[in-house]
Design a protein around this motif. Structure first.
Motif, short mmCIF file in Angstrom:
data_model
loop_
_atom_site.label_atom_id
_atom_site.label_comp_id
_atom_site.label_asym_id
_atom_site.label_seq_id
_atom_site.Cartn_x
_atom_site.Cartn_y
_atom_site.Cartn_z
N ALA A 49 48.36 47.56 35.74
CA ALA A 49 47.24 48.07 36.69
C ALA A 49 47.78 48.32 38.24
O ALA A 49 47.47 49.13 38.75
CB ALA A 49 46.02 47.28 36.47
N ALA A 50 48.57 47.15 38.57
CA ALA A 50 49.25 47.20 40.00
C ALA A 50 50.11 48.34 40.26
O ALA A 50 50.01 48.89 41.04
CB ALA A 50 49.55 45.73 39.98
N GLN A 51 50.79 48.84 39.14
CA GLN A 51 51.90 49.81 39.26
C GLN A 51 51.09 51.20 39.11
O GLN A 51 51.46 52.02 39.87
CB GLN A 51 52.70 49.72 38.03
N ALA A 52 49.88 51.10 38.88
CA ALA A 52 48.80 52.42 38.93
C ALA A 52 48.19 52.42 40.15
O ALA A 52 47.41 53.22 40.34
CB ALA A 52 48.21 52.60 37.91
N GLY A 53 48.40 51.37 40.94
CA GLY A 53 47.52 51.25 42.44
C GLY A 53 46.36 50.83 41.88
O GLY A 53 45.28 50.91 42.95
N LEU A 54 45.96 49.95 40.94
CA LEU A 54 44.51 49.45 40.65
C LEU A 54 44.73 47.95 40.55
O LEU A 54 44.43 47.41 39.27
CB LEU A 54 44.16 50.23 39.42
N PRO A 55 44.82 47.18 41.40
CA PRO A 55 45.10 45.77 41.43
C PRO A 55 43.49 45.25 40.70
O PRO A 55 42.70 45.63 41.35
CB PRO A 55 45.27 45.25 42.62
N ILE A 56 43.68 44.37 40.02
CA ILE A 56 42.43 43.58 39.22
C ILE A 56 42.34 42.47 39.84
O ILE A 56 43.24 41.35 39.83
CB ILE A 56 42.73 43.42 37.63
N HIS A 57 41.15 41.84 40.32
CA HIS A 57 40.96 40.99 41.03
C HIS A 57 40.01 39.92 40.14
O HIS A 57 39.80 38.83 40.12
CB HIS A 57 39.95 41.07 42.40
N ASP A 58 39.19 40.67 39.01
CA ASP A 58 38.54 39.81 38.17
C ASP A 58 38.43 40.36 36.81
O ASP A 58 38.08 41.68 36.76
CB ASP A 58 37.02 39.79 38.63
N LEU A 59 39.19 39.69 35.92
CA LEU A 59 39.49 39.99 34.50
C LEU A 59 38.14 40.30 33.75
O LEU A 59 38.28 41.05 32.83
CB LEU A 59 40.51 39.42 33.80
N ASP A 60 37.16 39.69 34.14
CA ASP A 60 35.77 39.99 33.53
C ASP A 60 34.76 41.09 34.15
O ASP A 60 33.79 40.79 33.71
CB ASP A 60 35.35 38.65 33.68
N ASP A 61 35.06 41.69 35.05
CA ASP A 61 34.44 42.71 35.82
C ASP A 61 34.46 43.97 34.98
O ASP A 61 35.21 44.63 34.84
CB ASP A 61 34.80 43.01 36.92
N PRO A 62 33.08 44.38 34.33
CA PRO A 62 33.19 45.08 33.32
C PRO A 62 33.02 46.68 34.29
O PRO A 62 33.34 47.71 33.57
CB PRO A 62 31.75 45.28 32.77
N ASP A 63 33.12 46.74 35.49
CA ASP A 63 33.19 47.89 36.26
C ASP A 63 34.49 48.23 36.50
O ASP A 63 34.89 49.26 36.80
CB ASP A 63 32.46 47.89 37.59
N VAL A 64 35.49 47.29 36.26
CA VAL A 64 36.88 47.39 36.68
C VAL A 64 37.54 47.55 35.16
O VAL A 64 38.43 48.45 34.94
CB VAL A 64 37.44 46.23 37.32
N ILE A 65 37.35 46.79 34.46
CA ILE A 65 38.20 46.93 32.94
C ILE A 65 37.24 46.55 31.80
O ILE A 65 36.08 45.95 31.89
CB ILE A 65 39.23 45.73 33.19
N ARG A 66 37.52 47.28 30.70
CA ARG A 66 36.89 47.27 29.52
C ARG A 66 37.54 46.52 28.50
O ARG A 66 38.83 47.25 28.17
CB ARG A 66 36.20 48.30 29.03
N TRP A 67 37.46 45.51 27.82
CA TRP A 67 38.31 44.96 26.79
C TRP A 67 37.72 45.30 25.37
O TRP A 67 36.50 45.10 25.15
CB TRP A 67 38.13 43.35 26.81
#
Length: 78
Positions: A49-67
């Protein structure tokens, strides 16, 4: 006139798909609907994500990342 509230549907830019068989098992990471990498641990997802310019600050935020088929702790086949 009254406004009708509609449910909010989020489409996070980062999707981590279910565990795939391998040695070791891995999860496919998609960004904006495109397969970009394989991750073998949560740190790989953060790096990708960081390499794509999308740093993740909360791995549980469904607006940012979906597992998909698991969560950030799911890295083995069941």
């Amino acid at each position: 006139m009254t406004e009708i509230a509609s449910p909010r549907i989020t489409h996070p830019r980062i999707m981590v798909l279910g565990v795939q068989p391998g040695n070791p098992p891995f999860r496919i990471v998609e960004i904006d609907g495109q397969v970009v990498a394989e991750a073998r641990a949560v740190i790989d997802v953060l790096r990708i994500a960081a390499q794509a310019g999308l740093p993740i600050h909360d791995l549980d935020d469904p607006d940012v990342i979906r597992w998909v088929r698991g969560d950030k702790h799911t890295w083995t086949l069941r």
